[in-house]
Design a protein around this motif. Structure first.
Motif, PDB file in Angstrom:
ATOM      1  N   MET A   1       1.020  -1.087  -0.155  1.00  0.00           N
ATOM      2  CA  MET A   1       0.036  -0.095   0.067  1.00  0.00           C
ATOM      3  C   MET A   1       0.882   1.228   0.033  1.00  0.00           C
ATOM      4  SD  MET A   1      -2.647   1.338   2.789  1.00  0.00           S
ATOM      5  CE  MET A   1      -1.630   1.804   3.978  1.00  0.00           C
TER       6      MET A   1
ATOM      7  N   PHE B   1      -4.095  -2.644  -4.725  1.00  0.00           N
ATOM      8  CA  PHE B   1      -5.263  -1.962  -4.486  1.00  0.00           C
ATOM      9  C   PHE B   1      -5.917  -2.502  -3.183  1.00  0.00           C
ATOM     10  CE2 PHE B   1      -9.871  -1.431  -4.842  1.00  0.00           C
ATOM     11  CZ  PHE B   1     -10.025   0.050  -5.040  1.00  0.00           C
TER      12      PHE B   1
ATOM     13  N   PHE C   1      -6.112  -0.116  -0.180  1.00  0.00           N
ATOM     14  CA  PHE C   1      -6.904   1.015  -0.391  1.00  0.00           C
ATOM     15  C   PHE C   1      -8.509   0.793  -0.625  1.00  0.00           C
ATOM     16  CE2 PHE C   1      -2.624   2.403  -1.872  1.00  0.00           C
ATOM     17  CZ  PHE C   1      -2.479   3.516  -1.147  1.00  0.00           C
ATOM     18  N   GLY C   2      -8.688  -0.552  -1.209  1.00  0.00           N
ATOM     19  CA  GLY C   2     -10.153  -0.750  -1.255  1.00  0.00           C
ATOM     20  C   GLY C   2     -10.787  -1.210   0.011  1.00  0.00           C
TER      21      GLY C   2
ATOM     22  N   ILE D   1      -9.784   0.123   2.993  1.00  0.00           N
ATOM     23  CA  ILE D   1      -9.970   1.524   3.639  1.00  0.00           C
ATOM     24  C   ILE D   1     -10.998   2.237   3.133  1.00  0.00           C
ATOM     25  CG2 ILE D   1      -8.698   3.487   4.272  1.00  0.00           C
ATOM     26  CD1 ILE D   1      -6.080   1.977   4.523  1.00  0.00           C
ATOM     27  N   GLY D   2     -10.786   2.340   1.933  1.00  0.00           N
ATOM     28  CA  GLY D   2     -11.868   3.183   1.052  1.00  0.00           C
ATOM     29  C   GLY D   2     -13.608   2.705   1.242  1.00  0.00           C
ATOM     30  N   SER D   3     -13.470   1.204   1.308  1.00  0.00           N
ATOM     31  CA  SER D   3     -14.916   0.793   1.414  1.00  0.00           C
ATOM     32  C   SER D   3     -15.292   1.404   3.037  1.00  0.00           C
ATOM     33  CB  SER D   3     -14.965  -0.684   1.418  1.00  0.00           C
ATOM     34  OG  SER D   3     -14.349  -1.311   2.283  1.00  0.00           O
TER      35      SER D   3
ATOM     36  N   VAL E   1     -14.263   3.987   4.518  1.00  0.00           N
ATOM     37  CA  VAL E   1     -14.733   5.530   4.586  1.00  0.00           C
ATOM     38  C   VAL E   1     -16.059   5.662   3.963  1.00  0.00           C
ATOM     39  CG1 VAL E   1     -13.953   7.683   3.399  1.00  0.00           C
ATOM     40  CG2 VAL E   1     -12.071   6.222   4.724  1.00  0.00           C
ATOM     41  N   ILE E   2     -16.286   5.028   2.918  1.00  0.00           N
ATOM     42  CA  ILE E   2     -17.647   5.214   2.224  1.00  0.00           C
ATOM     43  C   ILE E   2     -18.846   4.732   3.399  1.00  0.00           C
ATOM     44  CG2 ILE E   2     -19.268   4.277   0.438  1.00  0.00           C
ATOM     45  CD1 ILE E   2     -16.230   4.405  -1.411  1.00  0.00           C
TER      46      ILE E   2
END
Length: 137
Positions: A31, A37, A40-41, A43-45, A47-48
């Protein structure tokens, strides 16, 4: 009985982090080098999901399990404060190979050296509490 619920929740959290490879030093290394990814996938999910749940709580005036209204305080929009805090958090994460949640999971998986990391993180939190009144907020 409450302690059992928390213990089972923590156990489930640990299993999920282990199976998703979030506690893998190699995944964290990938990362920070922008080679994968995977993290990031995840962590991003998160956050969303956090944004969706927070906005739902605000818009629908949701109440807690006890029936009390949930109040979310506004954050002071100070860019530099969050940049500095995020930088320290990221540096600690990069140096140790783990963020706070997975540190405990790593100990549970047999990486007892993370007891030193946990003790250091707790000392840093204590130190912040002592110095907080002298820091700009």
């Amino acid at each position: 009985m409450k302690a059992v619920k928390y213990l089972l929740t923590g156990l489930l959290f640990g299993i999920i982090l282990t199976k998703s490879e979030v506690i893998s030093w190699y995944r964290i290394y990938e990362m920070f080098n922008f080679q994968s990814f995977h993290m990031f996938g995840i962590i991003g999910s998160a956050v969303i999901l956090g944004v969706v749940v927070t906005q739902s709580i605000k818009r629908f005036n949701m109440k807690s399990i006890k029936g009390e209204p949930i109040k979310i305080n506004s954050k002071y929009p100070d860019f530099w404060r969050y940049l500095l805090g995020g930088t320290f958090f990221g540096l600690g994460w990069a140096m140790t190979g783990a963020c706070p949640g997975p540190m405990f999971v790593l100990v549970g998986n047999g990486a007892s050296v993370f007891l030193i990391v946990i003790a250091s993180a707790m000392f840093g939190t204590f130190l912040y509490g002592v110095l907080r009144k002298y820091l700009p907020h």
